[in-house]
Design a protein around this motif. Structure first.
Motif, PDB file in Angstrom:
ATOM      1  N   ASN A 132       0.812  -1.220   0.000  1.00 30.60           N
ATOM      2  CA  ASN A 132       0.000   0.000   0.000  1.00 30.60           C
ATOM      3  C   ASN A 132       0.845   1.269   0.000  1.00 30.60           C
ATOM      4  N   ARG A 133       2.154   1.128  -0.023  1.00 29.50           N
ATOM      5  CA  ARG A 133       3.047   2.283  -0.112  1.00 29.50           C
ATOM      6  C   ARG A 133       3.865   2.098  -1.383  1.00 29.50           C
ATOM      7  N   ASP A 135       5.237   4.017  -5.331  1.00 27.88           N
ATOM      8  CA  ASP A 135       5.388   5.139  -6.254  1.00 27.88           C
ATOM      9  C   ASP A 135       5.274   4.575  -7.666  1.00 27.88           C
ATOM     10  N   ARG A 146      -4.716   0.343  -4.662  1.00 28.90           N
ATOM     11  CA  ARG A 146      -4.328   0.561  -3.270  1.00 28.90           C
ATOM     12  C   ARG A 146      -5.571   0.756  -2.414  1.00 28.90           C
ATOM     13  N   ARG A 150      -9.676   8.461  -0.778  1.00 26.13           N
ATOM     14  CA  ARG A 150      -9.322   9.123  -2.040  1.00 26.13           C
ATOM     15  C   ARG A 150      -8.446  10.354  -1.814  1.00 26.13           C
ATOM     16  N   ALA A 152      -6.029  10.798  -0.019  1.00 32.46           N
ATOM     17  CA  ALA A 152      -4.631  10.490   0.286  1.00 32.46           C
ATOM     18  C   ALA A 152      -3.722  10.633  -0.929  1.00 32.46           C
ATOM     19  N   TRP A 153      -4.280  10.668  -2.140  1.00 31.29           N
ATOM     20  CA  TRP A 153      -3.453  10.726  -3.359  1.00 31.29           C
ATOM     21  C   TRP A 153      -3.984  11.809  -4.292  1.00 31.29           C
ATOM     22  N   TRP A 155      -2.554  13.780  -6.207  1.00 32.57           N
ATOM     23  CA  TRP A 155      -1.796  13.917  -7.450  1.00 32.57           C
ATOM     24  C   TRP A 155      -2.110  12.789  -8.452  1.00 32.57           C
ATOM     25  N   LEU A 156      -2.984  11.867  -8.070  1.00 31.18           N
ATOM     26  CA  LEU A 156      -3.306  10.727  -8.916  1.00 31.18           C
ATOM     27  C   LEU A 156      -4.764  10.777  -9.371  1.00 31.18           C
ATOM     28  N   ALA A 158      -8.073   8.417  -9.931  1.00 32.11           N
ATOM     29  CA  ALA A 158      -8.493   7.235  -9.173  1.00 32.11           C
ATOM     30  C   ALA A 158      -9.917   6.833  -9.513  1.00 32.11           C
ATOM     31  N   THR A 266      -5.530   3.456  -9.313  1.00 36.40           N
ATOM     32  CA  THR A 266      -4.915   4.775  -9.453  1.00 36.40           C
ATOM     33  C   THR A 266      -3.899   4.781 -10.580  1.00 36.40           C
TER      34      THR A 266
END
Length: 295
Positions: A132-133, A135, A146, A150, A152-153, A155-156, A158, A266
């Motif tokens: 779950n961690r 790049d 992951r 929602r 939490a990311w 920049w992505l 999803a 994602t």
């Protein structure tokens, strides 16, 4: 330099030698002699008018010119290899590297891969598990599944897949000792790196959370294995352990559950969608929707 005059053999020998840090290991990878690798690189250096390596007791060291050239060659050789891989076996296949959190891979995706492969013979789906961690760009992935929220990311991009509320799971032998949530105070409560999960579950169950002690694990699969062995009670997404529940390896002592996030597909924001990415998105959305509807 004109394309017809590109010294492809020398460039390839240099890229492999730089990556391997040794002419000997480069020769093994290229299936030629060490002398052939050395000669190809020497001709390339003569053509460029610059040294690409210096030798040291620890191996080859790139010069400034070599350090500038190497990542460009690696990236382009990888891209060419990826395209050529698509045509192996006499038919076009597009490769897609998909990172998948281990719990989702073992509990949902892997049993469904034969159905995906039958429906999409033109896609070579390569699955890489993670905790779950991850790049996406640094690990050479196109997309990643992951677990979490929602936000939490940001920049992505999803797509939501499956909600997976958490509930205690344990070995059948402990079931008789767990009549109310308060009975969990006498058990070893297995914890993940998300420290607030047990507290949230006890609040949802209307009980006080006891002091939490013991090791912290970053794998739900490992927690499930410990729980099945009678080594504690794990707070897990029951939907991802349906097979263990059906087989009786794990049991669910309480109905109470708590939302801690969901599984998401994602990918980097702004990344152009390939045909394979679009088809994987559509298949996951359809399959996850069907799983929710039937599950």
């Amino acid at each position: 330099m004109d394309r017809p005059n590109l010294p492809l053999n020398g460039l390839r020998a240099f890229e492999v030698a730089a990556r391997q840090g040794s002419f000997t290991r480069a020769a093994i990878e290229l299936r030629v002699t060490q002398a052939a690798v050395s000669q190809q690189i020497q001709r390339l250096e003569e053509l460029l008018g610059h040294r690409l390596f210096t030798r040291a007791s620890t191996g080859l060291i790139l010069t400034d010119i070599g350090a500038a050239l190497h990542p460009v060659l690696t990236r382009n050789f990888d891209e060419m290899g990826e395209v050529l891989d698509r045509f192996q076996g006499g038919r076009y296949r597009e490769a897609l590297n998909l990172g998948v959190v281990t719990t989702f891979a073992t509990g949902w995706l892997i049993p469904r891969l034969p159905a995906f492969e039958a429906a999409h013979p033109g896609i070579s789906l390569r699955v890489f598990t993670h905790n779950n961690r991850i790049d996406i760009a640094k690990e050479g992935l196109h997309m990643a599944i992951r677990f979490g929220d929602r936000t939490a990311w940001p920049w992505l991009e999803a797509d939501p897949l499956i909600a997976a509320p958490l509930t205690p799971l344990c070995a059948p032998g402990l079931l008789g000792q767990l009549r109310t949530p308060q009975d969990l105070a006498g058990q070893r409560l297995l914890r993940s790196y998300r420290a607030d999960e047990w507290g949230d579950w006890f609040a949802a169950a209307g009980a006080d959370c006891p002091p939490l002690e013991g090791p912290v694990l970053d794998s739900s699969v490992a927690m499930a294995d410990l729980a099945a062995a009678g080594q504690g009670v794990a707070l897990l997404p029951a939907a991802m352990f349906a097979r263990q529940l059906e087989a009786g390896a794990l049991v669910r002592p309480f109905a109470a559950e708590v939302e801690a996030g969901r599984y998401w597909l994602t990918w980097p924001r702004g990344k152009p969608q390939t045909v394979a990415m679009a088809q994987v998105r559509a298949w996951l959305a359809d399959s996850a929707g069907s799983a929710v509807a039937t599950g």
